[in-house]
Design a protein around this motif. Structure first.
Motif, PDB file in Angstrom:
ATOM      1  N   UNK A  16      31.510   7.591   5.036  1.00  0.00           N
ATOM      2  CA  UNK A  16      31.968   8.275   3.829  1.00  0.00           C
ATOM      3  C   UNK A  16      31.974   7.299   2.656  1.00  0.00           C
ATOM      4  N   UNK A  17      31.721   7.812   1.470  1.00  0.00           N
ATOM      5  CA  UNK A  17      31.690   6.986   0.267  1.00  0.00           C
ATOM      6  C   UNK A  17      33.100   6.901  -0.313  1.00  0.00           C
ATOM      7  N   UNK A  18      33.659   5.687  -0.292  1.00  0.00           N
ATOM      8  CA  UNK A  18      35.035   5.512  -0.754  1.00  0.00           C
ATOM      9  C   UNK A  18      35.082   5.026  -2.196  1.00  0.00           C
ATOM     10  N   UNK A  19      34.209   4.075  -2.524  1.00  0.00           N
ATOM     11  CA  UNK A  19      34.291   3.456  -3.845  1.00  0.00           C
ATOM     12  C   UNK A  19      32.939   3.424  -4.548  1.00  0.00           C
ATOM     13  N   UNK A  20      33.001   3.604  -5.840  1.00  0.00           N
ATOM     14  CA  UNK A  20      31.898   3.299  -6.727  1.00  0.00           C
ATOM     15  C   UNK A  20      32.492   2.959  -8.091  1.00  0.00           C
ATOM     16  N   UNK A  21      31.650   2.572  -9.029  1.00  0.00           N
ATOM     17  CA  UNK A  21      32.121   2.129 -10.344  1.00  0.00           C
ATOM     18  C   UNK A  21      32.966   3.215 -11.010  1.00  0.00           C
ATOM     19  N   UNK A  22      34.139   2.824 -11.542  1.00  0.00           N
ATOM     20  CA  UNK A  22      35.037   3.792 -12.185  1.00  0.00           C
ATOM     21  C   UNK A  22      35.145   3.609 -13.693  1.00  0.00           C
ATOM     22  N   UNK A  23      34.937   2.386 -14.182  1.00  0.00           N
ATOM     23  CA  UNK A  23      35.157   2.095 -15.595  1.00  0.00           C
ATOM     24  C   UNK A  23      36.560   1.594 -15.874  1.00  0.00           C
ATOM     25  N   UNK A  45      46.457   3.296   2.797  1.00  0.00           N
ATOM     26  CA  UNK A  45      45.249   3.419   3.621  1.00  0.00           C
ATOM     27  C   UNK A  45      45.207   4.768   4.332  1.00  0.00           C
ATOM     28  N   UNK A  46      46.345   5.210   4.804  1.00  0.00           N
ATOM     29  CA  UNK A  46      46.390   6.484   5.534  1.00  0.00           C
ATOM     30  C   UNK A  46      46.045   7.676   4.648  1.00  0.00           C
ATOM     31  N   UNK A  47      46.156   7.495   3.331  1.00  0.00           N
ATOM     32  CA  UNK A  47      45.892   8.592   2.402  1.00  0.00           C
ATOM     33  C   UNK A  47      44.525   8.493   1.718  1.00  0.00           C
ATOM     34  N   UNK A  48      43.773   7.436   2.039  1.00  0.00           N
ATOM     35  CA  UNK A  48      42.468   7.252   1.403  1.00  0.00           C
ATOM     36  C   UNK A  48      41.513   8.361   1.821  1.00  0.00           C
ATOM     37  N   UNK A  49      40.869   8.941   0.837  1.00  0.00           N
ATOM     38  CA  UNK A  49      39.890  10.001   1.078  1.00  0.00           C
ATOM     39  C   UNK A  49      38.557   9.607   0.457  1.00  0.00           C
ATOM     40  N   UNK A  50      37.472  10.171   0.960  1.00  0.00           N
ATOM     41  CA  UNK A  50      36.171   9.889   0.329  1.00  0.00           C
ATOM     42  C   UNK A  50      36.098  10.518  -1.058  1.00  0.00           C
ATOM     43  N   UNK A  51      35.174  10.037  -1.849  1.00  0.00           N
ATOM     44  CA  UNK A  51      34.974  10.593  -3.186  1.00  0.00           C
ATOM     45  C   UNK A  51      34.529  12.050  -3.092  1.00  0.00           C
ATOM     46  N   UNK A  52      35.098  12.869  -3.968  1.00  0.00           N
ATOM     47  CA  UNK A  52      34.750  14.286  -4.031  1.00  0.00           C
ATOM     48  C   UNK A  52      33.942  14.546  -5.308  1.00  0.00           C
ATOM     49  N   UNK A  53      33.622  15.782  -5.536  1.00  0.00           N
ATOM     50  CA  UNK A  53      32.898  16.134  -6.763  1.00  0.00           C
ATOM     51  C   UNK A  53      33.795  16.028  -7.990  1.00  0.00           C
ATOM     52  N   UNK A  54      35.087  16.224  -7.803  1.00  0.00           N
ATOM     53  CA  UNK A  54      36.024  16.174  -8.926  1.00  0.00           C
ATOM     54  C   UNK A  54      37.420  15.891  -8.395  1.00  0.00           C
ATOM     55  N   UNK A  55      38.325  15.514  -9.302  1.00  0.00           N
ATOM     56  CA  UNK A  55      39.708  15.240  -8.936  1.00  0.00           C
ATOM     57  C   UNK A  55      40.503  14.899 -10.175  1.00  0.00           C
ATOM     58  N   UNK A  56      41.825  14.775 -10.041  1.00  0.00           N
ATOM     59  CA  UNK A  56      42.654  14.517 -11.219  1.00  0.00           C
ATOM     60  C   UNK A  56      43.104  13.065 -11.339  1.00  0.00           C
ATOM     61  N   UNK A  57      42.527  12.173 -10.539  1.00  0.00           N
ATOM     62  CA  UNK A  57      42.821  10.741 -10.679  1.00  0.00           C
ATOM     63  C   UNK A  57      42.226  10.241 -11.993  1.00  0.00           C
ATOM     64  N   UNK A  58      43.047   9.565 -12.807  1.00  0.00           N
ATOM     65  CA  UNK A  58      42.561   9.109 -14.113  1.00  0.00           C
ATOM     66  C   UNK A  58      41.685   7.865 -14.001  1.00  0.00           C
ATOM     67  N   UNK A  59      41.566   7.314 -12.805  1.00  0.00           N
ATOM     68  CA  UNK A  59      40.712   6.151 -12.605  1.00  0.00           C
ATOM     69  C   UNK A  59      39.319   6.561 -12.139  1.00  0.00           C
TER      70      UNK A  59
END
Length: 450
Positions: free
Chosen positions: A1-8, A85-99
């Motif tokens: 699963x893809x966890x991280x990519x560039x956020x800005x 760590x237990x709450x880490x999810x893969x990247x989705x198409x959208x979400x409300x995280x400001x990061x």
């Protein structure tokens, strides 16, 4: 699963690259949950050392390490990481995280978890006036690793770039220092090379990356920001420095031309009170007007020439690239300046009229400098020179496109070309040296910001 990519987000991206380098992965997209877990097991004993604990007061006040009321710091810190760590999810198409914007928030975060976002009831420091920051667990977790790529510089300094190469190499250097601390069992905290002046530190970091790593940096075109900050409870503070992409390209071109030693001479001329610097590293914390002017978009042409000794630093190719890339000067204007400089050089050498060079140097206003060019042209006509020094179009569009505004830069550029052409000849002319007037005024104004 893809966890991280560039956020800005500078803290999130810094932490992501820290994990990436610690896990020895080339790209954040390669990170897996097991890499993160192993990194956490390594980070906890490091953060619990005295030196790193001191740094964390400026990043995560009142967290498990810095809160004096917490007795079993290791247990609390481990619980905090395990929960994230237990709450880490893969990247989705959208979400409300400001990061990341691609995962949903599980809980609002405060300044003990995310630097510079406010604290408790001080909701004016939070987006939308709510009592916390909207960070998902994965981004919150990444931020916890940001001290690994922070640089000790009075406050802490965080480098952020859209260039994967810049971020990779900077994280590599920072992680290498941490591994050194571990190997000698002597912990000193965030990467520290003795800099307290953030502007000097910023250029030192960039120039080191360019020189140390063999990449086609001229083609990289990165955007680089530096965040000089403290999240200390008693006085959080932040200064942001932005390095224009053309400035980075120029610094890269210095290496490509093998002009690094000449560039360092130019930089040295920018240090305030250089003659009073007594110890080897004292320069690190002196203000430097070359670096300051590069960040402010002001000209540094005058630092390429020493009017007192009639000597230049670098060559026309170097200053031409600076003028094109950083000052956005057109090729036609540069060609005209070079041609006029060459013609004046030829005239001075042919006529041995050293006094005219003095008069060009000593001109203190636009009218005076313009008249010296006119006198040279009149004398050239009398002596039968067939080509004119410049045309009316050259004068208006290339030599002085803004009239009396910016004429000093034209003067400096013409003198640069004349000195480049004639320096060795002038040194050899013993019989003419008595006519040369030492130009002292240049040194007094050299360090004034334009």
């Amino acid at each position: 699963m893809l966890i991280y990519q560039y956020t800005g987000n500078p803290f999130t991206d810094g932490g992501i690259w820290a994990i990436c380098e610690w896990a020895e992965k080339k790209n954040p997209k390669e990170l897996e949950i097991e890499d993160i877990k192993r990194s956490i097991s390594d980070i906890i004993p490091i953060y619990l050392t005295e030196a790193w604990g001191k740094n964390l007061f400026s990043v995560f006040p009142n967290n498990a390490v810095t809160n004096p009321s917490i007795k079993d710091k290791e247990k609390r810190l481990k619980q905090f990481f395990e929960e994230l760590v237990s709450q880490v999810e893969p990247l989705q198409d959208a979400g409300n995280c400001i990061s990341c914007g691609r995962r949903d928030v599980k809980a609002l975060r405060n300044k003990s978890e995310i630097p510079l976002i406010g604290s408790g009831s001080l909701i004016n420091f939070f987006p939308s006036g709510q009592s916390g920051g909207d960070y998902c667990p994965a981004c919150t977790l990444a931020v916890q690793f940001s001290p690994f790529v922070s640089y000790a510089c009075g406050k802490l300094l965080l480098i952020h770039s859209n260039s994967e190469k810049v971020m990779h190499y900077w994280a590599e250097k920072s992680i290498k220092d941490i591994r050194r601390q571990i190997s000698v069992n002597s912990y000193s905290g965030c990467f520290d090379e003795g800099y307290k002046n953030p502007v000097n530190a910023l250029f030192h970091i960039i120039e080191d990356i360019i020189l140390e790593y063999d990449e086609r940096w001229v083609e990289e075109n990165p955007s680089i920001n530096m965040y000089h900050f403290t999240n200390y409870n008693q006085g959080p503070d932040l200064d942001i420095y932005r390095v224009p992409t053309p400035v980075f390209r120029f610094l890269a071109y210095v290496k490509q031309l093998d002009q690094s030693s000449e560039w360092m001479k130019i930089v040295r001329r920018g240090y305030f009170n250089w003659d009073k610097i007594k110890e080897g590293d004292e320069y690190k914390n002196r203000g430097n007007s070359v670096y300051i002017n590069l960040l402010k978009g002001h000209s540094i042409v005058k630092y390429f020439i020493d009017k007192k000794t009639r000597h230049v630093y670098g060559d026309w190719e170097l200053i031409e690239f600076y003028l094109k890339e950083v000052r956005n000067m057109g090729s036609k204007r540069l060609d005209t300046l070079k041609k006029v400089g060459d013609s004046i050089s030829e005239y001075i050498k042919d006529t041995q009229n050293i006094k005219r060079l003095n008069q060009l140097e000593m001109a203190s206003n636009f009218a005076s400098f313009r008249n010296q060019l006119r006198f040279i042209e009149i004398d050239r006509i009398k002596r039968g020179y067939k080509d004119s020094l410049f045309s009316l179009e050259d004068f208006m569009e290339d030599l002085f496109p803004e009239g009396n505004i910016g004429w000093r830069e034209t003067q400096d550029l013409l003198l640069f070309r004349i000195y480049e052409n004639l320096h060795n000849w002038l040194v050899a002319q013993d019989s003419l040296k008595s006519e040369l007037i030492s130009n002292e005024e240049e040194e007094t104004g050299l360090l004034e910001e334009e």
